[in-house]
Design an enzyme around this catalytic site. Structure first.
Site, PDB file in Angstrom:
ATOM      1  N   SER A   7       6.788   6.670   3.294  1.00 43.52           N
ATOM      2  CA  SER A   7       5.679   6.603   4.595  1.00 43.52           C
ATOM      3  C   SER A   7       6.722   6.308   5.930  1.00 43.52           C
ATOM      4  O   SER A   7       6.825   5.148   6.058  1.00 43.52           O
ATOM      5  CB  SER A   7       4.463   5.857   4.380  1.00 43.52           C
ATOM      6  OG  SER A   7       3.894   5.662   5.638  1.00 43.52           O
ATOM      7  N   HIS A  32       5.895  11.250   3.497  1.00 44.28           N
ATOM      8  CA  HIS A  32       4.730  10.917   3.616  1.00 44.28           C
ATOM      9  C   HIS A  32       4.413  10.623   5.330  1.00 44.28           C
ATOM     10  O   HIS A  32       4.967   9.683   5.936  1.00 44.28           O
ATOM     11  CB  HIS A  32       4.075   9.846   2.889  1.00 44.28           C
ATOM     12  CG  HIS A  32       2.664   9.489   2.911  1.00 44.28           C
ATOM     13  ND1 HIS A  32       1.772  10.150   2.130  1.00 44.28           N
ATOM     14  CD2 HIS A  32       1.676   8.572   3.630  1.00 44.28           C
ATOM     15  CE1 HIS A  32       0.387   9.853   2.531  1.00 44.28           C
ATOM     16  NE2 HIS A  32       0.491   8.899   3.353  1.00 44.28           N
ATOM     17  N   ASP A  34       1.564   9.601   8.145  1.00 43.07           N
ATOM     18  CA  ASP A  34       0.319   9.214   8.042  1.00 43.07           C
ATOM     19  C   ASP A  34      -0.475   9.454   9.635  1.00 43.07           C
ATOM     20  O   ASP A  34       0.008   8.928  10.668  1.00 43.07           O
ATOM     21  CB  ASP A  34       0.202   7.693   7.948  1.00 43.07           C
ATOM     22  CG  ASP A  34       0.398   7.169   6.933  1.00 43.07           C
ATOM     23  OD1 ASP A  34      -0.297   7.694   5.846  1.00 43.07           O
ATOM     24  OD2 ASP A  34       1.388   6.384   6.488  1.00 43.07           O
ATOM     25  N   MET A  36      -3.562   9.329  12.211  1.00 42.39           N
ATOM     26  CA  MET A  36      -4.791   8.585  12.383  1.00 42.39           C
ATOM     27  C   MET A  36      -5.309   8.618  13.739  1.00 42.39           C
ATOM     28  O   MET A  36      -4.437   9.082  14.634  1.00 42.39           O
ATOM     29  CB  MET A  36      -4.434   6.894  12.407  1.00 42.39           C
ATOM     30  CG  MET A  36      -3.681   6.502  10.946  1.00 42.39           C
ATOM     31  SD  MET A  36      -3.385   4.758  10.837  1.00 42.39           S
ATOM     32  CE  MET A  36      -2.248   4.620   9.377  1.00 42.39           C
ATOM     33  N   HIS A  65      -0.970  12.987   5.583  1.00 39.34           N
ATOM     34  CA  HIS A  65      -2.523  12.351   5.078  1.00 39.34           C
ATOM     35  C   HIS A  65      -2.943  12.051   6.452  1.00 39.34           C
ATOM     36  O   HIS A  65      -2.951  11.397   7.251  1.00 39.34           O
ATOM     37  CB  HIS A  65      -1.899  11.029   4.553  1.00 39.34           C
ATOM     38  CG  HIS A  65      -3.041  10.012   4.169  1.00 39.34           C
ATOM     39  ND1 HIS A  65      -2.708   8.672   3.956  1.00 39.34           N
ATOM     40  CD2 HIS A  65      -4.244  10.450   4.481  1.00 39.34           C
ATOM     41  CE1 HIS A  65      -3.989   8.031   3.581  1.00 39.34           C
ATOM     42  NE2 HIS A  65      -4.881   9.033   3.679  1.00 39.34           N
ATOM     43  N   MET A  67      -5.988  10.619   8.279  1.00 41.38           N
ATOM     44  CA  MET A  67      -7.044  10.010   8.241  1.00 41.38           C
ATOM     45  C   MET A  67      -7.758  10.156   9.902  1.00 41.38           C
ATOM     46  O   MET A  67      -7.789   9.342  10.693  1.00 41.38           O
ATOM     47  CB  MET A  67      -6.601   8.494   8.321  1.00 41.38           C
ATOM     48  CG  MET A  67      -5.981   8.265   6.791  1.00 41.38           C
ATOM     49  SD  MET A  67      -4.866   6.680   6.937  1.00 41.38           S
ATOM     50  CE  MET A  67      -3.292   7.663   7.286  1.00 41.38           C
ATOM     51  N   MET A 136      -6.497   5.511  -2.427  1.00 42.39           N
ATOM     52  CA  MET A 136      -5.760   4.392  -1.572  1.00 42.39           C
ATOM     53  C   MET A 136      -5.982   3.057  -2.336  1.00 42.39           C
ATOM     54  O   MET A 136      -6.948   2.870  -2.996  1.00 42.39           O
ATOM     55  CB  MET A 136      -6.752   4.317  -0.238  1.00 42.39           C
ATOM     56  CG  MET A 136      -6.497   5.468   0.525  1.00 42.39           C
ATOM     57  SD  MET A 136      -5.071   5.905   1.204  1.00 42.39           S
ATOM     58  CE  MET A 136      -4.659   4.270   2.151  1.00 42.39           C
ATOM     59  N   ASP A 174      -1.409   5.072  -2.669  1.00 42.25           N
ATOM     60  CA  ASP A 174      -0.966   4.839  -1.367  1.00 42.25           C
ATOM     61  C   ASP A 174      -1.365   3.442  -0.662  1.00 42.25           C
ATOM     62  O   ASP A 174      -2.637   3.117  -0.862  1.00 42.25           O
ATOM     63  CB  ASP A 174      -1.329   5.849  -0.264  1.00 42.25           C
ATOM     64  CG  ASP A 174      -1.004   5.675   1.201  1.00 42.25           C
ATOM     65  OD1 ASP A 174      -0.147   5.062   1.492  1.00 42.25           O
ATOM     66  OD2 ASP A 174      -1.384   6.753   1.896  1.00 42.25           O
TER      67      ASP A 174
HETATM   68  C1  DX5 Z   1      -2.325   3.148   5.340  1.00 39.67           C
HETATM   69  C2  DX5 Z   1      -1.351   4.374   5.060  1.00 39.67           C
HETATM   70  C3  DX5 Z   1      -0.055   4.062   4.224  1.00 39.67           C
HETATM   71  C4  DX5 Z   1       0.759   3.183   4.813  1.00 39.67           C
HETATM   72  C5  DX5 Z   1       1.222   2.503   3.556  1.00 39.67           C
HETATM   73  O1  DX5 Z   1      -3.225   3.498   6.139  1.00 39.67           O
HETATM   74  O2  DX5 Z   1      -2.038   5.431   4.717  1.00 39.67           O
HETATM   75  O3  DX5 Z   1       0.402   5.503   3.975  1.00 39.67           O
HETATM   76  O4  DX5 Z   1       1.915   3.717   5.547  1.00 39.67           O
HETATM   77  O5  DX5 Z   1       2.148   1.381   3.792  1.00 39.67           O
HETATM   78  P1  DX5 Z   1       2.545   0.458   2.860  1.00 39.67           P
HETATM   79  O6  DX5 Z   1       3.628   1.158   1.805  1.00 39.67           O
HETATM   80  O7  DX5 Z   1       3.253  -0.401   3.665  1.00 39.67           O
HETATM   81  O8  DX5 Z   1       1.235  -0.362   2.355  1.00 39.67           O
HETATM   82 ZN    ZN Z   2      -0.862   7.368   3.953  1.00 39.07          ZN
END
Ligand code: DX5
Ligand code: ZN
Length: 224
Positions: A7, A32, A34, A36, A65, A67, A136, A174
């Site tokens: 990620s 990956h 993220d 947000m 992903h 969010m 998650m 994740d």
């Molecule tokens: C959290 C994200 C993850 C995050 C995971 O909201 O969806 O993808 O980057 O990070 P680590 O591996 O550091 O927990």
């Molecule tokens: Zn993620």
């Protein structure tokens, strides 16, 4: 087959291309990303232009992903910018069947994500549509959080349902995946392992990815 999906949330954004390349050299199969929006989760990250830039520096599939609230509004643009896999949260979508078909209509793999407090049962009517389910193992919003152990049973449950119903979706995990938790998630049935902090947090992303993948592959062998 176990695949590592680093990620970029924990990467050094001023050297993103270089960091993604290093993760790829370390054996990453997927990158990956993220996304947000500051509404669905209490954090803001990146949008379509960054996906477009990533597309230029790697041939690995980009696993976006989402969010975000109202993901239907943004699925077309992420697909256009180069996303290969797109996942949406069960909790953020009213018409999940429609949204998953929208993702597929843009030639992307379609995934559904569940938060730690959301049961697997809520997905029973879409498991035959999705290409992957993302469990998650932290509450979404931030990298480097502590792995929530009670989410492991959902990976086991998904593997059992997949077997019983003869389905084909893959199981992704994740949050908090690192050397001390990777064995547990693999033994529970996770096959696509997202890792942010463990790959990009400190040291060399290539070496970190190699070590994590090695530990995951060893755990998968124990499982058999
Ligand atoms: C959290 C994200 C993850 C995050 C995971 O909201 O969806 O993808 O980057 O990070 P680590 O591996 O550091 O927990
Ligand atoms: Zn993620």
């Amino acid at each position: 087959m176990i695949e590592l999906a680093p990620s970029i949330l924990s990467a050094d954004f001023s050297r993103l291309g270089e960091q993604v390349r290093a993760a790829g050299e370390g054996g990453a199969a997927v990158i990956h990303v993220d996304i947000m929006d500051g509404h669905f989760v209490p954090n803001l990250t990146i949008g379509p232009p960054v996906v477009k830039s990533l597309r230029k520096v790697t041939e690995l599939p980009l696993d976006c992903h989402l969010m975000i609230e109202n993901p239907d509004e943004f699925i077309p643009v992420f697909a256009e910018m180069g996303a290969n896999w797109i996942s949406v949260h069960q909790e953020a979508v009213c018409h999940l069947n429609r949204t998953l078909h929208l993702i597929k209509s843009h030639d992307c793999l379609a995934g559904v994500v569940i938060n730690p407090a959301t049961p697997v049962d809520t997905l029973s009517e879409v498991l035959d549509i999705v290409d992957y389910v993302l469990v998650m193992s932290v509450n979404p919003g931030f990298g480097a959080q502590k792995f929530i152990l009670s989410t492991l049973h959902k990976m086991r449950q998904l593997a059992e349902i997949r077997h019983r119903r003869e389905l084909n979706f893959r199981i992704e995990v994740d949050g908090g995946v690192a050397l001390d938790t990777v064995g547990d998630v693999v033994r529970a049935g996770a096959e696509i392992l997202v890792a942010g902090n463990a790959v990009f947090g400190k040291g060399d992303p290539k070496k970190n990815a190699e070590e994590l993948l090695k530990a995951a592959t060893e755990a998968a062998l124990q499982k058999v």
